[in-house]
Design a protein around this motif. Structure first.
Motif, PDB file in Angstrom:
ATOM      1  N   GLU A   1      13.509 -21.593 -25.261  1.00 45.55           N
ATOM      2  CA  GLU A   1      12.518 -21.937 -24.247  1.00 45.55           C
ATOM      3  C   GLU A   1      13.127 -21.936 -22.839  1.00 45.55           C
ATOM      4  N   LEU A   2      14.344 -22.444 -22.720  1.00 42.28           N
ATOM      5  CA  LEU A   2      15.038 -22.395 -21.434  1.00 42.28           C
ATOM      6  C   LEU A   2      15.298 -20.948 -21.030  1.00 42.28           C
ATOM      7  N   SER A   3      15.692 -20.156 -22.006  1.00 46.19           N
ATOM      8  CA  SER A   3      16.003 -18.749 -21.737  1.00 46.19           C
ATOM      9  C   SER A   3      14.795 -18.005 -21.178  1.00 46.19           C
ATOM     10  N   ARG A   4      13.632 -18.302 -21.715  1.00 44.37           N
ATOM     11  CA  ARG A   4      12.405 -17.625 -21.252  1.00 44.37           C
ATOM     12  C   ARG A   4      12.099 -17.929 -19.776  1.00 44.37           C
ATOM     13  N   LYS A   5      12.542 -19.090 -19.313  1.00 38.37           N
ATOM     14  CA  LYS A   5      12.315 -19.464 -17.917  1.00 38.37           C
ATOM     15  C   LYS A   5      13.336 -18.818 -16.973  1.00 38.37           C
ATOM     16  N   LEU A   6      14.436 -18.354 -17.550  1.00 37.41           N
ATOM     17  CA  LEU A   6      15.541 -17.853 -16.734  1.00 37.41           C
ATOM     18  C   LEU A   6      15.723 -16.344 -16.804  1.00 37.41           C
ATOM     19  N   THR A   7      15.163 -15.707 -17.817  1.00 33.37           N
ATOM     20  CA  THR A   7      15.285 -14.252 -17.957  1.00 33.37           C
ATOM     21  C   THR A   7      14.253 -13.596 -17.042  1.00 33.37           C
ATOM     22  N   ARG A   8      14.718 -13.061 -15.932  1.00 32.12           N
ATOM     23  CA  ARG A   8      13.784 -12.508 -14.947  1.00 32.12           C
ATOM     24  C   ARG A   8      14.525 -11.557 -14.002  1.00 32.12           C
ATOM     25  N   MET A   9      13.757 -10.701 -13.365  1.00 29.34           N
ATOM     26  CA  MET A   9      14.280  -9.818 -12.317  1.00 29.34           C
ATOM     27  C   MET A   9      14.093 -10.492 -10.968  1.00 29.34           C
ATOM     28  N   GLN A  10      15.166 -10.597 -10.215  1.00 28.45           N
ATOM     29  CA  GLN A  10      15.090 -11.243  -8.900  1.00 28.45           C
ATOM     30  C   GLN A  10      15.994 -10.496  -7.923  1.00 28.45           C
ATOM     31  N   ASP A  11      15.432 -10.068  -6.808  1.00 28.60           N
ATOM     32  CA  ASP A  11      16.202  -9.368  -5.769  1.00 28.60           C
ATOM     33  C   ASP A  11      16.991  -8.191  -6.341  1.00 28.60           C
ATOM     34  N   GLY A  12      16.360  -7.466  -7.252  1.00 28.99           N
ATOM     35  CA  GLY A  12      16.989  -6.285  -7.825  1.00 28.99           C
ATOM     36  C   GLY A  12      18.011  -6.565  -8.909  1.00 28.99           C
ATOM     37  N   VAL A  13      18.171  -7.829  -9.279  1.00 28.70           N
ATOM     38  CA  VAL A  13      19.135  -8.200 -10.326  1.00 28.70           C
ATOM     39  C   VAL A  13      18.382  -8.706 -11.551  1.00 28.70           C
ATOM     40  N   GLN A  14      18.717  -8.158 -12.725  1.00 28.72           N
ATOM     41  CA  GLN A  14      18.131  -8.642 -13.969  1.00 28.72           C
ATOM     42  C   GLN A  14      18.966  -9.800 -14.481  1.00 28.72           C
ATOM     43  N   TYR A  15      18.413 -10.995 -14.441  1.00 34.13           N
ATOM     44  CA  TYR A  15      19.107 -12.180 -14.954  1.00 34.13           C
ATOM     45  C   TYR A  15      18.741 -12.392 -16.417  1.00 34.13           C
ATOM     46  N   ILE A  16      19.718 -12.852 -17.179  1.00 27.88           N
ATOM     47  CA  ILE A  16      19.563 -13.082 -18.615  1.00 27.88           C
ATOM     48  C   ILE A  16      19.685 -14.577 -18.878  1.00 27.88           C
ATOM     49  N   GLY A  17      18.689 -15.153 -19.498  1.00 30.20           N
ATOM     50  CA  GLY A  17      18.712 -16.597 -19.731  1.00 30.20           C
ATOM     51  C   GLY A  17      19.771 -17.041 -20.712  1.00 30.20           C
ATOM     52  N   TRP A  18      19.963 -16.246 -21.749  1.00 33.78           N
ATOM     53  CA  TRP A  18      20.867 -16.677 -22.819  1.00 33.78           C
ATOM     54  C   TRP A  18      21.287 -15.476 -23.644  1.00 33.78           C
ATOM     55  N   ASP A  19      22.589 -15.280 -23.773  1.00 36.49           N
ATOM     56  CA  ASP A  19      23.107 -14.266 -24.690  1.00 36.49           C
ATOM     57  C   ASP A  19      23.418 -14.962 -26.015  1.00 36.49           C
TER      58      ASP A  19
END
Length: 419
Positions: free
Chosen positions: A169-187
């Motif tokens: 659930e935390l990962s879903r809030k953090l996995t996003r594209m921002q300022d051209g960078v793809q952030y990954i919530g949790w590997d």
């Protein structure tokens, strides 16, 4: 503290008694590091310098190279640093000696160790009689997180005692594209990590069949499937990010790993000028294993059967597992194998970078029992880890992945049994 003093004095006395019986002629002991992490700096501080200080006649030489080549060339080490996960290849080469007699002769008190570490080593002998190594450092799982990314996206930090579903659930809030960078919530790393607390073997000891297509891995792959379904998580051929994505690129928000391994990576990165704003919490679990640690993983020291300097090698083991040396190791952020509250409490106190970290999370859960090891474990484990790509990149369904991996593992074991 008063209760610890007599035990410490008794340990010193016993070591001195043994030392009086061992030759002080100059010797060089060859030490091999087998598939575990031991930096050159750690070799110096944990082994070489303390041994040279107490036993000037003993010189430790760190040998390198592949084990089979060392054996063929006659350059067999006297001491091997390994762990209980990587012991079977040493056993196949008939290298580890049974230390039972040397333990008795040196009066090494096995009661001072965390019981699970000694049991993990006992477990390496199918008959449960031999002691083929002595624990010197323990490991524990933890969930690490990047505080900056949580702050950037306004998500509350993780806390101790999370379940894997909470992490998702935390990962879903953090996995996003921002300022051209793809952030990954949790590997999520590897499927066997999630099976670790269940004392689940890789191979059935009675049938020599792999244990892959089972409910535990199905439950794990269902979790992985939800991770891969997050928009942006799988990008082209990339589905795993690891320490480089977490520590180097700083675009992964959470990652679970063995604590000493990742702490070592963070401290090394900081030394190299790549500092991170990180912290840690207890290793998450599925609901039915809440509050349980990963399987017991202990670094061990073993003496080879053909070493001409077995007693001197035992002196090294005694020194490295002494309270004084374990205290020094704990202060520098190695998890102690001693069942000693003061040594445990000292963890990381020599590292200013760890002073504000939740290092207590490492010790909160008791480690889980280890499954009976099998000589084909690593081959099966590699195939289990390859299931990730089949799901994430090749888009195979869970039933197909489990079935095909089971078949591949059984085939691999059958081939190896013929050799």
């Amino acid at each position: 503290m008063a209760g610890c003093a007599p035990a410490k004095q008794e340990e010193v006395t016993q070591a001195a008694d043994f030392d009086q019986t061992v030759s002080t002629q100059p010797v060089t002991l060859k030490l091999l590091v087998n598939a575990v992490r031991l930096s050159d700096l750690e070799f110096q501080t944990i082994f070489y310098e303390p041994v040279k200080k107490k036993y000037p006649h003993i010189t430790l030489e760190k040998v390198t190279g592949k084990l089979d080549q060392l054996i063929v060339s006659g350059n067999v080490p006297d001491l091997i640093v390994s762990d209980n996960d990587w012991h079977m290849r040493l056993q196949d080469a008939d290298l580890p000696m049974d230390l039972t007699d040397l333990v008795s002769k040196s009066k090494l008190d096995l009661r001072k160790f965390v019981p699970e570490t000694i049991q993990a080593v006992r477990n390496l002998d199918p008959k449960g009689k031999e002691l083929q190594g002595i624990p010197y450092s323990l490991n524990a799982g933890a969930l690490f997180y990047n505080k900056d990314l949580f702050g950037k996206f306004g998500v509350p930090y993780p806390k101790d005692d999370l379940l894997w579903s909470d992490v998702l659930e935390l990962s879903r809030k953090l996995t996003r594209m921002q300022d051209g960078v793809q952030y990954i919530g949790w590997d999520p790393r590897y499927p066997d990590v999630y099976v670790s607390p269940y004392t689940q073997p890789f191979v059935d000891p009675k049938t020599n069949k792999a244990l892959v297509d089972i409910p535990l891995y199905r439950k794990t792959l269902e979790l992985f499937q939800k991770v891969y379904e997050q928009p942006g998580f799988v990008s082209g051929k990339t589905y795993a990010y690891g320490p480089e994505g977490f520590i180097g690129e700083k675009r992964v928000a959470m990652m679970a790993d063995w604590a000493s391994k990742l702490i070592s990576d963070f401290l090394q990165a900081e030394k190299d000028g790549v500092a991170s704003n990180w912290d840690m919490v207890t290793i998450p679990n599925f609901e039915d294993k809440a509050g349980k640690g990963r399987h017991t993983l202990t670094d061990i020291l073993l003496i080879t059967k053909n070493s001409p300097y077995k007693e001197q090698a035992m002196q090294v083991i005694q020194l490295v597992t002494s309270r004084e040396q374990q205290m020094a190791m704990s202060r520098s952020s190695r998890v102690t194998v001693l069942n000693d509250p003061e040594v445990i409490k000292a963890f990381g106190t020599d590292n200013p970078s760890l002073k504000s970290k939740n290092t207590a999370s490492i010790f909160k859960y008791k480690s889980s029992p280890v499954a009976q090891p099998n000589r084909y474990d690593k081959e099966v484990q590699n195939l289990i880890r390859a299931m990730r790509k089949e799901m994430a990149i090749n888009k195979k369904d869970i039933n197909t992945v489990l079935r095909e991996t089971q078949e591949a593992a059984d085939k691999k074991i059958a081939e190896l049994m013929k050799q």
